[in-house]
Motif scaffolding. Structure first.
Motif, PDB file in Angstrom:
ATOM      1  N   LEU A  52      23.885  12.778 -39.778  1.00 19.58           N
ATOM      2  CA  LEU A  52      22.477  13.159 -39.831  1.00 19.58           C
ATOM      3  C   LEU A  52      21.695  12.585 -38.657  1.00 19.58           C
ATOM      4  N   VAL A  53      21.809  11.291 -38.426  1.00 22.99           N
ATOM      5  CA  VAL A  53      21.023  10.644 -37.374  1.00 22.99           C
ATOM      6  C   VAL A  53      21.406  11.181 -35.998  1.00 22.99           C
ATOM      7  N   GLU A  54      22.708  11.289 -35.739  1.00 17.12           N
ATOM      8  CA  GLU A  54      23.154  11.800 -34.434  1.00 17.12           C
ATOM      9  C   GLU A  54      22.703  13.246 -34.230  1.00 17.12           C
ATOM     10  N   GLY A  55      22.749  14.039 -35.309  1.00 17.09           N
ATOM     11  CA  GLY A  55      22.318  15.432 -35.208  1.00 17.09           C
ATOM     12  C   GLY A  55      20.829  15.557 -34.962  1.00 17.09           C
ATOM     13  N   LEU A  56      20.035  14.762 -35.674  1.00 20.83           N
ATOM     14  CA  LEU A  56      18.585  14.812 -35.505  1.00 20.83           C
ATOM     15  C   LEU A  56      18.163  14.346 -34.116  1.00 20.83           C
ATOM     16  N   GLU A  57      18.860  13.342 -33.602  1.00 23.07           N
ATOM     17  CA  GLU A  57      18.523  12.811 -32.275  1.00 23.07           C
ATOM     18  C   GLU A  57      18.737  13.840 -31.168  1.00 23.07           C
ATOM     19  N   LYS A  58      19.569  14.838 -31.433  1.00 27.78           N
ATOM     20  CA  LYS A  58      19.837  15.873 -30.427  1.00 27.78           C
ATOM     21  C   LYS A  58      18.795  16.988 -30.436  1.00 27.78           C
ATOM     22  N   ILE A  59      17.952  17.016 -31.468  1.00 26.98           N
ATOM     23  CA  ILE A  59      16.940  18.061 -31.544  1.00 26.98           C
ATOM     24  C   ILE A  59      15.718  17.638 -30.727  1.00 26.98           C
ATOM     25  N   GLU A  60      15.298  18.494 -29.832  1.00 29.20           N
ATOM     26  CA  GLU A  60      14.182  18.176 -28.940  1.00 29.20           C
ATOM     27  C   GLU A  60      12.909  17.873 -29.741  1.00 29.20           C
ATOM     28  N   GLY A  61      12.285  16.742 -29.407  1.00 35.10           N
ATOM     29  CA  GLY A  61      11.017  16.392 -30.026  1.00 35.10           C
ATOM     30  C   GLY A  61      11.117  15.637 -31.326  1.00 35.10           C
ATOM     31  N   VAL A  62      12.340  15.396 -31.816  1.00 31.13           N
ATOM     32  CA  VAL A  62      12.524  14.702 -33.087  1.00 31.13           C
ATOM     33  C   VAL A  62      12.815  13.221 -32.840  1.00 31.13           C
ATOM     34  N   LYS A  63      12.146  12.359 -33.561  1.00 28.97           N
ATOM     35  CA  LYS A  63      12.407  10.921 -33.534  1.00 28.97           C
ATOM     36  C   LYS A  63      12.873  10.503 -34.913  1.00 28.97           C
ATOM     37  N   VAL A  64      13.920   9.687 -34.973  1.00 27.90           N
ATOM     38  CA  VAL A  64      14.460   9.307 -36.274  1.00 27.90           C
ATOM     39  C   VAL A  64      14.759   7.813 -36.298  1.00 27.90           C
ATOM     40  N   ALA A  65      14.476   7.178 -37.426  1.00 27.97           N
ATOM     41  CA  ALA A  65      14.832   5.775 -37.629  1.00 27.97           C
ATOM     42  C   ALA A  65      16.243   5.704 -38.198  1.00 27.97           C
ATOM     43  N   THR A  66      17.006   4.703 -37.783  1.00 30.02           N
ATOM     44  CA  THR A  66      18.386   4.555 -38.248  1.00 30.02           C
ATOM     45  C   THR A  66      18.426   3.644 -39.471  1.00 30.02           C
ATOM     46  N   PRO A  67      18.793   4.161 -40.638  1.00 24.71           N
ATOM     47  CA  PRO A  67      18.818   3.352 -41.855  1.00 24.71           C
ATOM     48  C   PRO A  67      19.976   2.359 -41.844  1.00 24.71           C
ATOM     49  N   ARG A  68      19.750   1.196 -42.453  1.00 28.90           N
ATOM     50  CA  ARG A  68      20.823   0.215 -42.650  1.00 28.90           C
ATOM     51  C   ARG A  68      21.207   0.121 -44.119  1.00 28.90           C
ATOM     52  N   GLY A  69      20.483   0.857 -44.970  1.00 32.48           N
ATOM     53  CA  GLY A  69      20.784   0.836 -46.394  1.00 32.48           C
ATOM     54  C   GLY A  69      20.223   2.074 -47.068  1.00 32.48           C
ATOM     55  N   ALA A  70      20.413   2.145 -48.407  1.00 32.46           N
ATOM     56  CA  ALA A  70      19.999   3.306 -49.210  1.00 32.46           C
ATOM     57  C   ALA A  70      20.630   4.584 -48.645  1.00 32.46           C
ATOM     58  N   PHE A  71      20.012   5.750 -48.884  1.00 27.11           N
ATOM     59  CA  PHE A  71      20.547   6.989 -48.285  1.00 27.11           C
ATOM     60  C   PHE A  71      19.422   7.938 -47.921  1.00 27.11           C
ATOM     61  N   TYR A  72      18.413   7.362 -47.259  1.00 27.05           N
ATOM     62  CA  TYR A  72      17.273   8.138 -46.773  1.00 27.05           C
ATOM     63  C   TYR A  72      16.985   7.758 -45.325  1.00 27.05           C
ATOM     64  N   CYS A  73      16.305   8.673 -44.640  1.00 28.31           N
ATOM     65  CA  CYS A  73      15.735   8.308 -43.352  1.00 28.31           C
ATOM     66  C   CYS A  73      14.426   9.062 -43.174  1.00 28.31           C
ATOM     67  N   ILE A  74      13.569   8.495 -42.356  1.00 34.78           N
ATOM     68  CA  ILE A  74      12.321   9.147 -41.971  1.00 34.78           C
ATOM     69  C   ILE A  74      12.514   9.750 -40.588  1.00 34.78           C
ATOM     70  N   ALA A  75      12.176  11.023 -40.453  1.00 32.64           N
ATOM     71  CA  ALA A  75      12.240  11.703 -39.156  1.00 32.64           C
ATOM     72  C   ALA A  75      10.842  12.179 -38.781  1.00 32.64           C
ATOM     73  N   GLU A  76      10.468  11.963 -37.541  1.00 28.30           N
ATOM     74  CA  GLU A  76       9.199  12.433 -37.007  1.00 28.30           C
ATOM     75  C   GLU A  76       9.470  13.751 -36.286  1.00 28.30           C
ATOM     76  N   LEU A  77       8.775  14.807 -36.693  1.00 27.93           N
ATOM     77  CA  LEU A  77       9.042  16.150 -36.182  1.00 27.93           C
ATOM     78  C   LEU A  77       7.960  16.586 -35.192  1.00 27.93           C
ATOM     79  N   PRO A  78       8.297  17.503 -34.294  1.00 27.85           N
ATOM     80  CA  PRO A  78       7.293  18.035 -33.363  1.00 27.85           C
ATOM     81  C   PRO A  78       6.415  19.093 -34.032  1.00 27.85           C
TER      82      PRO A  78
END
Length: 396
Positions: free
Chosen positions: A302-328
Motif C-alpha cells: 500500500l505505502v509503496e503504491g501510494l508513494e508512486k501516485i503523483e501528488g499523494v503523500k503518505v505516512a508509514t505506519p509502524r503498527g495497527a493496519f491503517y495509514c493516512i494519505a494526503e491526496l491532491p
C-alpha cells in the motif's frame, strides 16, 4: 413535535460509515467495491474461539457477572502478565467492546464541561464518546511530516487547565498507525503525574507492531498505577469484531469501583462472546506471527503504491493496519462520494474514509483519507491502480 436533544443533534456521524448508503447504491448498480474504509480484517478468526461456540453445553443463556466471567478475567490477567504487565483479575472489567470501555472511562473520570487532551487525528468515535459524556476535546495536532509522532510535550502542557481530567491516546494509532516509543510514553506519564491527570490508553492494536518494534503500554509504568487506564479489545487481535468484547483495565481501585457501577447498569457483557474470547486466549503465537507477516506485506504494498501516485503523500505506519494519505484534492469527502456515485474502472471502484472526521479541529484533514490495509495483497494492488486512475479523472 417533541424536540431532539442538543446532545443528539451534536452527535457526529461516523466518517467510516456515513458513505454506506452510497456504497449500497453502487453495489445495486453492479459495481464491485474494494472497501478500504473500515478496519474489518479478512484474517480468519482462530478455530479455538469458533469451536468454543460450536461445542458449548449451555442450557440456559444466563447473565454473567457484571465484570465478566471470573474465569475469563483470570485468564486475561495471565495474558497481560505474559506480556510484562502487572495486571490482576480485580483490575479488569469485561465490556461490550472497547467502545463501552471508553464510555465507562469517560463516565468515571469526567463531568460535563471537563476537558480531555487528545493528539489528532484520532479514532473518530472519540468525538462521539466525548459528546455523549458532555466532555470537551482539546486537540493537539500531530503531523504527517513526522509520521504523526507525539507532538512536543510542551504543547500538551499549554492546553492543561483546571478543567483538564485526562490525556487520551491510541497506541498503536487509529487512524495513523503510529506506534509510540518508550520515551514518548514516559514523557506522557511524567506530565500526567506532574498535573495529577489520568492517561487513558486505547491499546486494541497492541499485537500489531512491525519491523520488530515493541509496544510500550502505560500499564508497564509502576509509578503511573493510580493514573493509568487501559482500554483493550478482542476485535482486531483475533479478528473477532462481531464479538463486541473488550475490557477496561486499571490498578486504581476508585476508578474500577466507579466503572463497576456503569457495568452493573448495563447488566453484563454478552455470554457467548465471552466464551469465544476466553477460548481465543489459547491461540498460539504462530497465529500472530503469520498475521504480522501478512500485514507487513500489505502495508508495504500500500505505502509503496501510494508513494508512486503523483501528488499523494503518505505516512508509514509502524503498527495497527491503517495509514493516512494526503491526496491532491481539496475535499476528500466529495472525492470519496464521487468514487462511489460517479466513477468506476471496469466496473470496480474503492471506498475510503475521509479523514476530516478523525480530527476535532474544524476544517482540518480535508484533503486526507484513512485507508485500512485489511484486504488481500492482490486486492490492495488493484485498489491502488483504481485510486490512481480516479484521481487523474477527478482532477481533470
Amino acid at each position: 413535535m417533541p424536540k431532539i436533544s442538543n446532545k443528539g443533534l451534536q452527535m457526529p456521524e461516523s466518517p467510516i460509515r456515513k458513505l454506506v448508503p452510497f456504497a449500497e447504491a453502487a453495489v445495486k448498480k453492479g459495481k464491485k467495491i474494494y472497501q478500504l474504509n473500515i478496519g474489518q480484517p479478512d484474517i480468519k478468526t482462530p478455530e479455538k474461539a469458533l469451536d468454543a461456540i460450536r461445542n458449548h453445553s449451555i442450557e440456559v443463556l444466563s447473565y454473567s457477572h457484571s465484570a465478566g466471567f471470573e474465569s475469563y478475567r483470570n485468564k486475561l490477567a495471565g495474558y497481560y502478565k505474559n506480556t510484562g504487565l502487572p495486571v490482576e483479575p480485580k483490575d479488569i472489567i469485561i465490556t461490550t467492546g472497547g467502545s463501552e470501555a471508553l464510555l465507562f472511562a469517560m463516565g468515571g473520570i469526567t463531568d460535563p464541561g471537563d476537558e480531555v487532551i487528545i493528539p489528532e487525528p484520532f479514532y473518530a468515535n472519540y468525538n462521539g464518546f466525548a459528546t455523549a459524556s458532555g466532555v470537551s476535546i482539546k486537540p493537539i495536532q500531530a503531523s504527517i511530516d513526522t509520521n504523526f509522532a507525539l507532538p512536543p510535550i510542551e504543547e500538551f502542557e499549554k492546553l492543561i487547565t483546571d478543567k483538564t481530567r485526562a490525556i487520551l491516546i491510541c497506541n498503536p494509532g487509529n487512524p495513523t498507525g503510529y506506534l509510540y516509543t518508550k520515551e514518548e510514553v514516559k514523557k506522557l506519564a511524567d506530565l500526567a503525574l506532574k498535573h495529577d491527570l489520568f492517561i487513558v490508553s486505547d491499546e486494541v492494536y497492541r499485537e500489531f507492531a512491525y519491523e520488530g518494534a515493541e509496544h510500550h503500554s502505560i500499564m508497564s509504568l509502576p509509578e503511573l498505577a493510580e493514573n493509568a487506564i487501559m482500554v483493550d479489545s478482542v476485535s482486531k487481535r483475533y479478528s473477532m469484531c462481531g464479538a463486541r468484547i473488550g475490557c477496561l483495565v486499571s490498578k486504581n481501585e476508585e476508578v474500577m469501583k466507579t466503572a463497576m457501577k456503569f457495568a452493573q447498569a448495563r447488566l453484563s457483557p454478552p455470554t457467548f462472546a465471552q466464551i469465544a474470547s476466553e477460548a481465543a486466549l489459547d491461540t498460539p503465537q504462530s497465529y500472530f506471527d503469520e498475521v504480522i507477516e501478512e500485514y507487513t506485506l500489505r502495508r508495504n504494498i500500500l505505502v509503496e503504491g501510494l508513494e508512486k501516485i503523483e501528488g499523494v503523500k503518505v505516512a508509514t505506519p509502524r503498527g495497527a493496519f491503517y495509514c493516512i494519505a494526503e491526496l491532491p484534492v481539496e475535499d476528500a469527502d466529495d472525492f470519496a462520494q464521487w468514487l462511489l456515485e460517479d466513477f468506476d474502472d471496469q466496473g470496480e471502484t474503492v471506498m475510503v474514509a475521509p479523514a476530516a472526521g478523525f480530527y476535532s479541529t474544524p476544517d482540518t484533514g480535508k484533503n486526507q483519507v484513512r485507508i485500512a490495509y485489511v484486504l488481500k495483497k492482490e486486492d490492495l494492488s488493484r485498489s491502488i491502480e483504481i485510486l490512481e486512475k480516479a484521481l487523474q479523472k477527478y482532477n481533470n
